[in-house]
Write a protein that holds these residues in place. Structure first.
Motif, PDB file in Angstrom:
ATOM      1  N   ASP A  92       0.682   5.254   1.704  1.00 26.83           N
ATOM      2  CA  ASP A  92      -0.119   5.938   2.721  1.00 26.83           C
ATOM      3  C   ASP A  92      -0.907   7.091   2.094  1.00 26.83           C
ATOM      4  OD1 ASP A  92       1.006   4.164   4.493  1.00 26.83           O
ATOM      5  OD2 ASP A  92       2.449   5.594   5.304  1.00 26.83           O
TER       6      ASP A  92
ATOM      7  N   HIS B 136       0.862  -1.189   0.000  1.00 32.23           N
ATOM      8  CA  HIS B 136       0.000   0.000   0.000  1.00 32.23           C
ATOM      9  C   HIS B 136       0.893   1.233   0.000  1.00 32.23           C
ATOM     10  CE1 HIS B 136       1.192  -0.310   4.214  1.00 32.23           C
ATOM     11  NE2 HIS B 136       0.908   0.980   4.333  1.00 32.23           N
TER      12      HIS B 136
ATOM     13  N   HIS C  39       4.716   0.265   0.037  1.00 31.73           N
ATOM     14  CA  HIS C  39       5.454  -0.498   1.041  1.00 31.73           C
ATOM     15  C   HIS C  39       4.569  -1.604   1.612  1.00 31.73           C
ATOM     16  CE1 HIS C  39       3.578   3.047   2.898  1.00 31.73           C
ATOM     17  NE2 HIS C  39       3.504   2.387   4.028  1.00 31.73           N
TER      18      HIS C  39
HETATM   19 FE   FE2 Z   1       1.990   2.428   5.514  1.00 33.04          FE
END
Ligand code: FE2
Ligand code: AKG
Length: 286
Positions: free
Chosen positions: A164, A162, A220
């Motif tokens: 952020d 994903h 990440h």
């Molecule tokens: Fe994250």
């Protein structure tokens, strides 16, 4: 990772600002986190999230039948604006939990300001251009992650890939157990944990949008291991959801056309995509 994209200047600013957060204090944050997750389930469940809400203690929200669950337990709390705190989700044990979270995030606010200014400066933009969008009623959400040992690390991820949705995310990693990895050129790179008193700062999608893609929000994931549990604390720092987020003027030019649409309340739209394993930033690209 963040430090690679920034000027020397940030390294300097960061060192000087870091004095406000001592290693002893970071260990206290780690300690209350570990103590919370070590409580009997009955005690943790007092902070349980509702079925249709992210805030509180639990695991992934279930949004579809074929969703792949993360191998993790988490406690997710809205910390700022302060009038949005819902204390029914805030642990009463360990006793110092609330106070430490308040103190930690108060200290992080200073770092967010320094970092957002330094990011602007490193692109030769006006110092406050990102901070102004971030706003006085910016959101700070803390996510305490607990990754139990996993019998099949080859088949399960602690957190699936994903990026952020924040402007920036500040991560306090486990001191002893690695797990976080970043994707670059189709390869996963492990994040070292050799600096136990370092905070990892990750660029989120909203900084990618505001900088017109000069900063990239990296994908990440967290891998599991069969031997040891791991904890981490991620604090997502996102602009006020009422503010329009779009590439700032100075980052758009004839040679660098605007790459992203205007968005509002990116965070709440983002979450739906995350659980489906999709990248929400694709939806705002022009
Ligand atoms: Fe994250
Ligand atoms: O566990 C970590 O080190 C990172 C956690 C993370 O990426 C997240 O909570 O979004």
């Amino acid at each position: 990772m963040f430090y690679k994209f920034l000027s020397q200047e940030l390294g300097y600013l960061f060192q000087s600002i870091n004095h406000g957060i001592t290693g002893v204090f970071l260990d206290q944050v780690r300690s209350v986190t570990a103590q919370f997750f070590a409580l009997p389930m009955e005690e943790k469940l007092k902070c349980s999230r509702a079925v249709d809400s992210r805030e509180g203690y639990g695991n992934d929200m279930i949004l579809s039948e074929d969703q792949i669950l993360d191998w993790t337990d988490r406690l997710y709390l809205i910390v700022s604006p302060e009038d949005q705190r819902q204390f029914k989700f805030w642990p009463e044990k360990p006793e110092s939990f609330r106070e430490i979270l308040h103190e930690y995030t108060t200290k992080l606010k200073v770092i967010v300001e320094v970092v957002l200014k330094a990011m602007a400066r490193s692109l030769n933009l006006e110092d406050n251009c990102f901070l102004d969008k971030y706003g006085e009623r910016a959101l700070m959400q803390a996510r305490f992650n607990f990754f139990p040992p996993c019998p099949r690390p080859d088949r399960s991820l602690g957190l699936k890939p994903h990026a952020d949705g924040s402007a920036i995310t500040i991560v306090l990693q486990d001191k002893e157990v690695e797990g976080l990895q970043f994707l670059k050129d189709d390869q996963w790179f492990r994040v070292p944990i050799q600096l136990p008193h370092a905070l990892l700062i990750n660029v989120g999608d909203q900084s990618e949008v505001m900088s017109n893609g000069f900063f990239k929000s990296p994908v990440h994931r967290v891998v599991t291991n069969s031997e040891r549990e791991r904890t981490s604390v991620a604090v997502f720092c996102s602009p006020d959801p009422d503010n329009d987020i779009e590439p700032v003027d100075g980052a758009v030019s004839e040679t660098r056309p605007r790459l992203y649409k205007k968005v509002q309340d990116y965070g709440s739209k983002y979450f739906q995509y995350y659980q489906k394993g999709k990248r929400p930033i694709e939806a705002v690209k022009i």
